[in-house]
Design a protein around this motif. Structure first.
Motif, PDB file in Angstrom:
ATOM      1  N   ARG A  84       0.838  -1.201   0.000  1.00  0.00           N
ATOM      2  CA  ARG A  84       0.000   0.000   0.000  1.00  0.00           C
ATOM      3  C   ARG A  84       0.878   1.258   0.000  1.00  0.00           C
ATOM      4  O   ARG A  84       0.659   2.185  -0.781  1.00  0.00           O
ATOM      5  N   ALA A  85       1.893   1.299   0.856  1.00  0.00           N
ATOM      6  CA  ALA A  85       2.771   2.468   0.946  1.00  0.00           C
ATOM      7  C   ALA A  85       3.533   2.685  -0.360  1.00  0.00           C
ATOM      8  O   ALA A  85       3.697   3.825  -0.810  1.00  0.00           O
ATOM      9  N   ALA A  86       4.000   1.610  -0.972  1.00  0.00           N
ATOM     10  CA  ALA A  86       4.719   1.727  -2.241  1.00  0.00           C
ATOM     11  C   ALA A  86       3.794   2.235  -3.340  1.00  0.00           C
ATOM     12  O   ALA A  86       4.196   3.061  -4.172  1.00  0.00           O
ATOM     13  N   THR A  87       2.566   1.743  -3.368  1.00  0.00           N
ATOM     14  CA  THR A  87       1.587   2.194  -4.361  1.00  0.00           C
ATOM     15  C   THR A  87       1.319   3.691  -4.202  1.00  0.00           C
ATOM     16  O   THR A  87       1.267   4.433  -5.193  1.00  0.00           O
ATOM     17  N   LEU A  88       1.188   4.154  -2.946  1.00  0.00           N
ATOM     18  CA  LEU A  88       0.958   5.581  -2.694  1.00  0.00           C
ATOM     19  C   LEU A  88       2.180   6.410  -3.091  1.00  0.00           C
ATOM     20  O   LEU A  88       2.040   7.487  -3.676  1.00  0.00           O
ATOM     21  N   ALA A  89       3.366   5.931  -2.789  1.00  0.00           N
ATOM     22  CA  ALA A  89       4.591   6.645  -3.163  1.00  0.00           C
ATOM     23  C   ALA A  89       4.709   6.752  -4.679  1.00  0.00           C
ATOM     24  O   ALA A  89       5.095   7.794  -5.214  1.00  0.00           O
ATOM     25  N   ALA A  90       4.373   5.672  -5.371  1.00  0.00           N
ATOM     26  CA  ALA A  90       4.421   5.680  -6.835  1.00  0.00           C
ATOM     27  C   ALA A  90       3.432   6.693  -7.398  1.00  0.00           C
ATOM     28  O   ALA A  90       3.774   7.496  -8.271  1.00  0.00           O
ATOM     29  N   LYS A  91       2.224   6.654  -6.877  1.00  0.00           N
ATOM     30  CA  LYS A  91       1.185   7.569  -7.357  1.00  0.00           C
ATOM     31  C   LYS A  91       1.589   9.021  -7.093  1.00  0.00           C
ATOM     32  O   LYS A  91       1.428   9.882  -7.950  1.00  0.00           O
ATOM     33  N   ALA A  92       2.151   9.286  -5.917  1.00  0.00           N
ATOM     34  CA  ALA A  92       2.569  10.647  -5.568  1.00  0.00           C
ATOM     35  C   ALA A  92       3.681  11.148  -6.485  1.00  0.00           C
ATOM     36  O   ALA A  92       3.796  12.356  -6.722  1.00  0.00           O
TER      37      ALA A  92
END
Length: 111
Positions: A84-92
């Motif tokens: 989840r954190a990696a997905t959010l970092a990627a999106k950001a």
């Protein structure tokens, strides 16, 4: 603790063998084994260059590709919170998870 050394464009993992009181180098990313031993850094560089040269010459004589094959696909199992954190970092960062992870791996793995 493991360290690496770049010898003629090839990375070697360096460890200390307390049984013989010497440093051991082993090239990674090759299709076969090429290792070397020395008592100091200068010796590691010298012995590593020799080991690599002998390995590459043997591969050339036998018509063998000296580099290990890699498919380009990595299947990772990570905890859901990390995913989840990696997905959010990627999106950001405006990237897909694959693009973001590729950049993170490149930054961590390449000199």
């Amino acid at each position: 603790m493991k360290n690496t050394m770049n010898i003629d464009g090839h990375r070697a993992v360096i460890t200390f063998d307390p049984d013989i009181g010497m440093f051991r180098g082993e090239f990674s990313g090759l299709s076969g084994g090429a290792d070397f031993y020395a008592e100091d850094v200068a010796g590691l560089r010298r012995e590593g260059a020799t080991s690599l040269r002998v390995y590459l010459e043997a591969c050339a004589r036998r018509g063998i590709d000296p580099l290990a094959k890699a498919s380009g696909a990595i299947n990772l199992r990570v905890p859901p919170d990390l995913h989840r954190a990696a997905t959010l970092a990627a999106k950001a960062s405006g990237k897909s998870l694959n693009q973001w992870a590729t950049q993170v791996l490149r930054d961590a793995a390449c000199d």
